[in-house]
Design a protein around this motif. Structure first.
Motif, PDB file in Angstrom:
ATOM      1  N   PRO A  69       0.825  -1.208   0.000  1.00  0.00           N
ATOM      2  CA  PRO A  69       0.000   0.000   0.000  1.00  0.00           C
ATOM      3  C   PRO A  69       0.864   1.265   0.000  1.00  0.00           C
ATOM      4  N   THR A  70       0.242   2.398  -0.335  1.00  0.00           N
ATOM      5  CA  THR A  70       0.972   3.660  -0.413  1.00  0.00           C
ATOM      6  C   THR A  70       1.125   4.247   0.995  1.00  0.00           C
ATOM      7  N   VAL A  71       2.356   4.355   1.431  1.00  0.00           N
ATOM      8  CA  VAL A  71       2.641   4.895   2.768  1.00  0.00           C
ATOM      9  C   VAL A  71       3.640   6.044   2.693  1.00  0.00           C
ATOM     10  N   ASN A  72       4.001   6.470   1.462  1.00  0.00           N
ATOM     11  CA  ASN A  72       5.088   7.437   1.325  1.00  0.00           C
ATOM     12  C   ASN A  72       4.624   8.877   1.159  1.00  0.00           C
ATOM     13  N   GLY A  73       3.320   9.116   1.166  1.00  0.00           N
ATOM     14  CA  GLY A  73       2.840  10.494   1.073  1.00  0.00           C
ATOM     15  C   GLY A  73       2.943  11.110  -0.300  1.00  0.00           C
ATOM     16  N   ASP A  74       2.972  10.283  -1.341  1.00  0.00           N
ATOM     17  CA  ASP A  74       3.094  10.802  -2.705  1.00  0.00           C
ATOM     18  C   ASP A  74       1.784  11.340  -3.256  1.00  0.00           C
ATOM     19  N   PHE A  75       0.665  11.049  -2.605  1.00  0.00           N
ATOM     20  CA  PHE A  75      -0.638  11.437  -3.152  1.00  0.00           C
ATOM     21  C   PHE A  75      -1.348  12.346  -2.155  1.00  0.00           C
ATOM     22  N   VAL A  76      -1.211  13.631  -2.375  1.00  0.00           N
ATOM     23  CA  VAL A  76      -1.780  14.650  -1.496  1.00  0.00           C
ATOM     24  C   VAL A  76      -2.670  15.555  -2.324  1.00  0.00           C
ATOM     25  N   HIS A  77      -3.902  15.753  -1.897  1.00  0.00           N
ATOM     26  CA  HIS A  77      -4.747  16.765  -2.529  1.00  0.00           C
ATOM     27  C   HIS A  77      -4.165  18.130  -2.173  1.00  0.00           C
ATOM     28  N   ASN A  78      -3.657  18.827  -3.187  1.00  0.00           N
ATOM     29  CA  ASN A  78      -2.938  20.068  -2.922  1.00  0.00           C
ATOM     30  C   ASN A  78      -3.270  21.189  -3.896  1.00  0.00           C
ATOM     31  N   VAL A  79      -4.392  21.076  -4.625  1.00  0.00           N
ATOM     32  CA  VAL A  79      -4.760  22.160  -5.533  1.00  0.00           C
ATOM     33  C   VAL A  79      -5.738  23.131  -4.887  1.00  0.00           C
ATOM     34  N   GLY A  80      -6.201  22.828  -3.690  1.00  0.00           N
ATOM     35  CA  GLY A  80      -7.131  23.695  -2.985  1.00  0.00           C
ATOM     36  C   GLY A  80      -6.535  24.218  -1.694  1.00  0.00           C
ATOM     37  N   ASN A  81      -7.384  24.785  -0.861  1.00  0.00           N
ATOM     38  CA  ASN A  81      -6.947  25.399   0.392  1.00  0.00           C
ATOM     39  C   ASN A  81      -6.913  24.411   1.548  1.00  0.00           C
ATOM     40  N   LEU A  82      -7.438  23.205   1.340  1.00  0.00           N
ATOM     41  CA  LEU A  82      -7.363  22.120   2.317  1.00  0.00           C
ATOM     42  C   LEU A  82      -6.494  21.024   1.718  1.00  0.00           C
ATOM     43  N   GLN A  83      -5.368  20.735   2.343  1.00  0.00           N
ATOM     44  CA  GLN A  83      -4.445  19.736   1.817  1.00  0.00           C
ATOM     45  C   GLN A  83      -4.564  18.447   2.632  1.00  0.00           C
ATOM     46  N   PRO A  98       7.751  25.572   6.121  1.00  0.00           N
ATOM     47  CA  PRO A  98       7.256  25.357   7.486  1.00  0.00           C
ATOM     48  C   PRO A  98       7.016  23.874   7.743  1.00  0.00           C
ATOM     49  N   LEU A  99       7.063  23.484   8.994  1.00  0.00           N
ATOM     50  CA  LEU A  99       6.867  22.086   9.361  1.00  0.00           C
ATOM     51  C   LEU A  99       5.528  21.579   8.833  1.00  0.00           C
ATOM     52  N   GLY A 100       5.557  20.428   8.157  1.00  0.00           N
ATOM     53  CA  GLY A 100       4.346  19.862   7.582  1.00  0.00           C
ATOM     54  C   GLY A 100       4.097  20.267   6.150  1.00  0.00           C
ATOM     55  N   THR A 101       4.988  21.083   5.571  1.00  0.00           N
ATOM     56  CA  THR A 101       4.845  21.489   4.172  1.00  0.00           C
ATOM     57  C   THR A 101       6.020  20.928   3.373  1.00  0.00           C
ATOM     58  N   SER A 102       5.922  21.034   2.062  1.00  0.00           N
ATOM     59  CA  SER A 102       6.974  20.505   1.202  1.00  0.00           C
ATOM     60  C   SER A 102       6.930  21.211  -0.146  1.00  0.00           C
ATOM     61  N   LYS A 103       7.957  20.973  -0.971  1.00  0.00           N
ATOM     62  CA  LYS A 103       7.994  21.548  -2.314  1.00  0.00           C
ATOM     63  C   LYS A 103       6.805  21.080  -3.141  1.00  0.00           C
ATOM     64  N   SER A 104       6.398  19.832  -2.951  1.00  0.00           N
ATOM     65  CA  SER A 104       5.319  19.280  -3.779  1.00  0.00           C
ATOM     66  C   SER A 104       3.951  19.776  -3.367  1.00  0.00           C
ATOM     67  N   ASN A 105       3.820  20.367  -2.169  1.00  0.00           N
ATOM     68  CA  ASN A 105       2.509  20.815  -1.703  1.00  0.00           C
ATOM     69  C   ASN A 105       2.359  22.326  -1.669  1.00  0.00           C
ATOM     70  N   GLY A 106       3.418  23.038  -2.004  1.00  0.00           N
ATOM     71  CA  GLY A 106       3.274  24.453  -2.288  1.00  0.00           C
ATOM     72  C   GLY A 106       3.339  25.378  -1.094  1.00  0.00           C
ATOM     73  N   PRO A 107       3.278  26.687  -1.381  1.00  0.00           N
ATOM     74  CA  PRO A 107       3.399  27.707  -0.344  1.00  0.00           C
ATOM     75  C   PRO A 107       2.049  28.137   0.215  1.00  0.00           C
ATOM     76  N   ASN A 108       2.100  28.843   1.315  1.00  0.00           N
ATOM     77  CA  ASN A 108       0.907  29.490   1.848  1.00  0.00           C
ATOM     78  C   ASN A 108       0.382  30.509   0.835  1.00  0.00           C
ATOM     79  N   HIS A 109      -0.942  30.644   0.757  1.00  0.00           N
ATOM     80  CA  HIS A 109      -1.529  31.510  -0.273  1.00  0.00           C
ATOM     81  C   HIS A 109      -1.096  32.962  -0.130  1.00  0.00           C
TER      82      HIS A 109
END
Length: 842
Positions: free
Chosen positions: A57-71, A574-585
């Protein structure tokens, strides 16, 4: 445009079929291109191939909904969330982070529960806390992604038969050839600006080994989740579950639920989950519909931080039940059109189940999921888990299926969270469509096919007309079974009304449209495929014309207007963020916009060529015999338009994707693309940047574009890059141009590009070696006494002249202050060896 259905990736399709059909043309391509060299820049595709499948199963965090304001992190084993601070590799990615990239989480994990009685014995299969769902083993059984505009994923109300076989959506997105036609995932229904799809079961052998006391129900779970990127719809993630009984035995008294460990607070706080409050809200709320509002019923379990963490955690996070399978006549599900929420339960601490603790076995869990309850909202801060369930479904026969739809919702405050839950409800409700092609069905609100024998039947008890029919056995009488809800919505005075609306505004089943289409909504244009490239002139942003060629999902209108270019600066991970999930709006800043020339401001033509000051450009001009290669691609497509052209040797997959898109455009085939280019010459080398290409549409009045309309947010489509130096060529190489930045390296001088620490980068600091040779090189770093500190490998063959180092030695230790020496050893003997020094002051 000639409609050639289905542009699929060679990674998904079987190449032997394509090579067999195009063997002669493949041979010609090989002969022509045997001398082609690889691209000077090896880059990621504009859309191109899907991500490499990971083991299940996927346990590596590669699939994150990140196009909206709730990730939110998504898995294929029954869980949403990332289990922050756990030992799972996915623990660092957003769990239910709101707002996006804020580092403030609201969820540890939420797991699907399926409960039923099987052979007289109750059983509940759970995604969390016990992980009793699993996909099969193998790389195919991963999570797959798509979005509106995917040529394999067209859906009603537009043309939905993607592969031209007379069927629609028969090959859903799962990496398998479900319809047996030799193609994979070529005809499914894509929803949202980001869609994830997967499946799992509760009877995998690994589950039985982990949980030997649990009796599986033999259910197959198909999970799809959706997110949008514009303001109205970007605060929720929609989820659809399709539960199928794949066993041989009937399941009775079936219940479905979500068990969630809700934790609200910033990741930077140690025990941020210990002061939460949870509650349940059920009632009527106003949802936007066009220029007015309609009332909808909401069923939402929620969490918030009791003291707000000094203003850092002001939000509410909810789990909203939106709908499920209902029954018109057969009593196999709750009656249409009601939503049947059975229980809202809270759990706290380590007490026994009878004293308010968690259910720990199948009997307790079935009692929890099936017993009607509305526990009061909490008044004591603590660490809570909740359960919300629906049912009952009296009987689920073998091969029978039921659905549940829900949304994970964020908001600043309770009212805003409920506003966003209402918007999710509208997206779920979608629209109605004339699926059977019969204009006499689905009229005057009568969309429900009631099957005879029926005596004294009134097809619409709300219309004030006394109609009594005897419907013969097996004949269908189209009836208005939700007329009381429609009448209630029309009479409700708590929402802003469209005063010009007639009763059909509140009705389902009008104008021959009898079939509901879920998760369809009119929204801003689909974001384009894009990539970013570092060059000596600055950062180059490249994208295709997907936004222009994808019609609105609801109206089917081609209403694209223009593009906006955005950039985010001053991001420090910031803690809990990454390059793949983008910056604060709040970090996004506007750079430029251009649009169609149609009288709508600003009327700046983006379609002019780059050399004339526009954005349209011709890609791959560096390729040898480019035009001849495109001609051969065109010949291949004329003979085999449904297949991907085999990629000739000497070309990258990315280049072949682009060449085929150009060939399809030249042939006027579907899948052809134009490409655009924007240069940002203000980016500073070494600093982290995000870029976004944001499409927006226009409003059409009387068939004419009138004014600009809906915009996506920059977070809906972004790429990360650091501006690098360009590698030096051997003919002009200068040793003195190879140096370290910053030098001296101090905490102050490294601060502008410092990033928060993570597992892959435990320091967050870096220095850069710049202007390195255009070849493979080895960089060795020594102390002044000659001790080897670390060895770095650099690949400069594609033009990247920068290599960064995080100031951690080969032994995993932070280096101390001092003078350090470096030696660059190129593998290409045309380059000399280079030595230099730098200073670190800690």
């Amino acid at each position: 445009m000639q409609q050639i259905r289905g542009r699929w990736n060679s990674m998904v399709l079987g190449l032997p079929r394509q090579i067999r059909k195009g063997s002669i043309l493949t041979f010609l391509l090989i002969v022509l291109t045997c001398g082609l060299t690889r691209a000077q820049e090896r880059s990621t595709p504009l859309g191109g191939k899907p991500p490499d499948p990971r083991k299940s199963p996927t346990v590596n965090g590669d699939f994150v909904h990140n196009v909206g304001n709730l990730q939110m992190n998504v898995t294929n084993w029954g869980i949403f969330g990332s289990m922050p601070k756990s030992e799972y590799p996915m623990a660092e990615v957003p769990s239910a982070q709101y707002p996006a990239s804020s580092g403030v989480e609201y969820l540890y994990a939420a797991g699907l529960w399926v409960g039923a009685v099987k052979n007289g014995i109750p059983s509940v299969s759970t995604g969390y806390p016990e992980t009793e769902f699993r996909p099969p083993q193998g790389a195919l059984y991963t999570i797959y992604s798509s979005q509106e505009g995917d040529l394999r994923g067209d859906r009603f109300p537009g043309p939905a038969d993607d592969d031209g076989d007379g069927r629609y959506d028969e090959d859903w997105l799962n990496g398998l050839d479900d319809d047996g036609d030799g193609y994979v995932d070529e005809d499914f229904a894509a929803s949202g600006k980001q869609m994830f799809s997967c499946w799992f079961t509760d009877d995998q052998e690994s589950c039985s080994l982990l949980w030997p006391e649990h009796r599986p129900l033999n259910v197959h779970i198909r999970q799809e989740s959706y997110q949008w990127g514009e303001d109205l719809y970007d605060d929720f993630v929609g989820v659809r579950y399709l539960i199928t009984n794949q066993g041989r035995e009937y399941l009775s008294s079936v219940y479905l639920g979500i068990y969630a460990d809700l934790d609200a607070g910033p990741r930077t706080l140690g025990s941020y989950y210990m002061d939460d409050q949870v509650g349940y809200w059920e009632g009527v709320w106003c949802a936007p519909k066009g220029e007015a509002e309609i009332p909808v019923r909401l069923y939402v379990a929620y969490v918030y931080d009791h003291d707000g963490d000094d203003g850092r955690t002001p939000g509410y996070f909810g789990i909203a039940v939106l709908g499920h399978t209902t029954s018109l006549q057969d009593n196999l599900a709750p009656p249409f059109p009601l939503t049947s929420v059975v229980t809202f339960r809270t759990f706290r601490g380590l007490q026994p189940y009878e004293s308010g603790g968690d259910a720990t076995n199948d009997y307790e869990r079935y009692d929890a999921i099936s017993t009607y309850a509305r526990e009061p909202n909490t008044d004591t801060p603590g660490d809570y888990r909740i359960l919300i369930s629906i049912g009952s479904f009296p009987l689920l026969p073998p091969h029978g299926s039921i659905e549940m739809h829900l949304a994970y919702v964020g908001g600043t405050g309770l009212e805003e969270m409920l506003d966003n839950a209402a918007a999710a409800t509208i997206a779920y409700q979608g629209c109605y469509y004339n699926l059977d092609g019969d204009d006499s069905t689905g009229i005057d609100g009568r969309e429900s096919p009631m099957v005879g024998r029926l005596a004294d039947w009134d097809p619409d008890p709300c219309d004030g007309i006394d109609e009594k029919y005897d419907v013969p056995k097996l004949e269908i009488c189209w009836s208005n079974m939700d007329c009381y809800l429609e009448q209630w919505a029309m009479d409700y005075n708590g929402c802003y009304k469209n005063l010009d609306a007639d009763p059909s505004y509140y009705q389902t089943g009008v104008d021959g449209k009898e079939a509901p289409l879920r998760w369809v909504t009119g929204s801003a244009p689909t974001p384009p495929h894009m990539r970013v490239v570092s060059s000596e002139e600055g950062i180059v942003v490249l994208w295709d014309d997907l936004s222009e060629t994808t019609p609105d999902a609801m109206t089917l209108a081609y209403d694209f207007e223009g593009y906006e270019i955005w950039r985010a600066d001053n991001w420090h991970r910031p803690l809990g963020t990454s390059k793949s999930n983008g910056p604060n709006h709040e970090l996004w800043s506007f750079l430029e916009t251009r649009d169609l020339i149609n009288g709508i401001s600003p009327d700046r033509d983006f379609k002019k060529p780059v050399k004339e000051g526009g954005w349209e450009y011709t890609p791959l001009q560096h390729l040898w015999r480019r035009d001849e290669t495109i001609k051969l691609f065109e010949q291949a497509l004329v003979y085999f338009p449904r297949d991907t052209v085999p990629c000739p040797p000497g070309l990258t997959d990315e280049e072949c994707d682009t060449l085929e898109a150009i060939a399809r455009l030249n042939l006027n085939f579907e899948g052809g693309k134009r490409y655009y280019r924007y240069l940002d010459g203000t980016a500073k080398k070494g600093l982290p940047y995000f870029y976004s290409v944001v499409p927006y549409d226009h409003v059409i009045i009387d068939g004419v574009p009138a004014y600009s309309g809906r915009h996506n947010s920059p977070s809906s489509n972004f790429k990360y890059i650091e501006s690098n130096s360009e590698a030096q060529n051997a003919t002009s190489f200068q040793e003195k141009e190879v140096y370290v930045v910053p030098n001296p390296a101090t905490l102050e001088s490294m601060e502008p590009w410092r990033l928060g620490p993570c597992n892959e980068d435990p320091s967050g600091y870096k220095i850069e070696f710049r202007n390195l040779p255009r070849c493979w090189s080895t960089i060795r770093i020594f102390t002044v006494s000659g001790d080897l500190v670390i060895t770095l490998a650099h690949d400069g063959r594609q033009g990247d002249g920068t290599e960064s180092w995080n100031l951690i030695s080969r032994n995993g230790q932070d280096i101390g202050s001092g003078v350090y020496l470096f030696c660059v050893n190129p593998q290409d003997q045309a380059f000399p060896r280079t030595v230099g020094k730098f200073v670190v002051i800690r």
